[in-house]
Design an enzyme around this catalytic site. Structure first.
Site, PDB file in Angstrom:
ATOM      1  N   GLU A 132       5.038 -49.822  -1.395  1.00 36.78           N
ATOM      2  CA  GLU A 132       4.691 -50.810  -0.375  1.00 36.78           C
ATOM      3  C   GLU A 132       5.155 -52.211  -0.780  1.00 36.78           C
ATOM      4  OE1 GLU A 132       3.670 -51.537   2.479  1.00 36.78           O
ATOM      5  OE2 GLU A 132       2.331 -50.024   3.315  1.00 36.78           O
ATOM      6  N   ARG A 179      -9.912 -50.919   0.348  1.00 36.00           N
ATOM      7  CA  ARG A 179      -8.764 -51.267  -0.487  1.00 36.00           C
ATOM      8  C   ARG A 179      -7.854 -52.220   0.267  1.00 36.00           C
ATOM      9  NH1 ARG A 179      -3.884 -49.157   1.139  1.00 36.00           N
ATOM     10  NH2 ARG A 179      -3.919 -47.350   2.518  1.00 36.00           N
ATOM     11  N   ASN A 205      -4.244 -53.357   1.724  1.00 39.97           N
ATOM     12  CA  ASN A 205      -3.019 -52.747   2.228  1.00 39.97           C
ATOM     13  C   ASN A 205      -1.912 -53.804   2.147  1.00 39.97           C
ATOM     14  OD1 ASN A 205      -1.754 -50.395   3.296  1.00 39.97           O
ATOM     15  ND2 ASN A 205      -1.732 -51.311   5.316  1.00 39.97           N
ATOM     16  N   ASN A 222      -1.532 -54.406   9.028  1.00 39.47           N
ATOM     17  CA  ASN A 222      -0.215 -54.324   8.391  1.00 39.47           C
ATOM     18  C   ASN A 222       0.641 -55.539   8.735  1.00 39.47           C
ATOM     19  OD1 ASN A 222       0.855 -52.241   6.624  1.00 39.47           O
ATOM     20  ND2 ASN A 222       0.112 -50.773   8.139  1.00 39.47           N
ATOM     21  N   ASP A 250       4.521 -50.989  11.156  1.00 43.56           N
ATOM     22  CA  ASP A 250       3.923 -51.044   9.820  1.00 43.56           C
ATOM     23  C   ASP A 250       4.292 -52.390   9.198  1.00 43.56           C
ATOM     24  OD1 ASP A 250       3.220 -50.424   7.028  1.00 43.56           O
ATOM     25  OD2 ASP A 250       3.100 -48.355   7.689  1.00 43.56           O
TER      26      ASP A 250
END
Length: 314
Positions: A27, A114, A116, A166, A219
């Site tokens: 990522e 968490r 991202n 995102n 995304d």
């Protein structure tokens, strides 16, 4: 309405730059213009990789104790600042040691969430999307977009609830902020007050439609120096280039052999594209996609990315 099939193919990438069966969810690539290197976390693996996008040399890696969603250049040469599993932290570039400086949530909720995707604005603030962590079933509408202010060393919620936040990016003049809600298939746009670190009214800027944008959901995103957006289409095998004002599709980058396209980032005029191999979301992914989870590079897309800012502490 123009269909995706009539959209120009800007590039078609047949093979990855980095291939590994150990990749799960690379990522948020980070380019360091002082070294020419790219760094990226593989979130579920708790690893940060480093590689040279201009060289065939293999990547190196360090291990971290917690998940890392995104990493950023900092004022301190030995550490990255990062959006880590439980909060904003420093991570030692050599050892992977983490030191939290602010937490997203108090104990209780903290353990099920968490980081991202995340971004740094022109004042060194960290904007981070927080979501349900791995192993807890499908993401719930319990996450948020938060901003870490280095002046106060605190986090503030700016948007909630959200399931899969995102692609937080800012326009070149720092007048706009764009955020993707992957589950809803929407890219939102907000006016941005850089001095105050505040977002204006929410605008549904682009609603993904299969006929127009192809399969998949928005995304990670990147902004080029012409203020256009490059948007990864998760489960769509492509990156779209969208006009920064109208949102219209200007072209597409086709990723061959990998479906879960996660995040594009500029490394000068190169475009680094990470992809996922989340087989719990797609049982046939590894079987059908030879390069699932791999990292792709377009050597020259004809335009540079916008300025890369340092994250700050204090």
């Amino acid at each position: 309405m123009a269909s995706i099939d009539s959209t120009p193919i800007l590039f078609s990438i047949p093979t990855p730059h980095l291939h590994s069966s150990n990749f799960w969810l690379p990522e948020s690539p980070l380019f360091d213009p002082t070294t020419g290197l790219v760094h990226f976390p593989d979130i579920p693996s708790r690893l940060i990789y480093t590689f040279n996008p201009s060289s065939p040399s293999p990547a190196t890696s360090i291990c971290t104790p917690d998940y890392i969603g995104a990493i950023f250049l900092s004022q301190h040469p030995d550490v990255f600042l990062c959006a880590a599993q439980f909060g904003i932290a420093t991570v030692n570039k050599t050892t992977g040691d983490l030191n939290y400086v602010a937490y997203y949530y108090p104990p209780g909720k903290r353990e099920r969430m968490r980081a991202n995707d995340a971004a740094v604005d022109c004042k060194g603030r960290i904007w981070v999307g927080v979501m349900t962590s791995f192993g807890l079933g499908p993401p719930q509408e319990e996450g948020a977009i938060m901003v870490f202010d280095p002046k106060t060393m605190g986090l503030k919620v700016v948007k909630e609830p959200v399931a899969v936040p995102n692609g937080i990016v800012f326009s070149g003049d720092n007048g706009w902020c764009y955020i993707a809600d992957t589950r809803k298939g929407i890219i939102y746009r907000y006016s941005f007050d850089a001095e105050k670190g505040e977002l204006g009214e929410e605008e549904e800027w682009v609603k993904i439609q299969e006929e127009k944008h192809g399969k998949g959901a928005p995304d990670g995103m990147a902004v080029d120096k012409e203020d256009n957006l490059w948007v990864a289409m998760f489960n769509g095998c492509r990156v779209l280039r969208l006009h920064g004002e109208t949102g219209e599709v200007m072209g597409r980058v086709e990723i061959q052999g990998s479906r879960q396209v996660a995040c594009p980032r500029f490394a000068g005029r190169s475009l680094v594209i990470t992809t996922g191999a989340l087989v719990h979301m797609d049982a046939k992914l590894r079987e059908e996609c030879e390069f699932a989870g791999d990292v792709f590079v377009v050597p020259d897309v004809g335009v540079e990315g916008r300025e890369i800012y340092q994250a700050r502490l204090g």
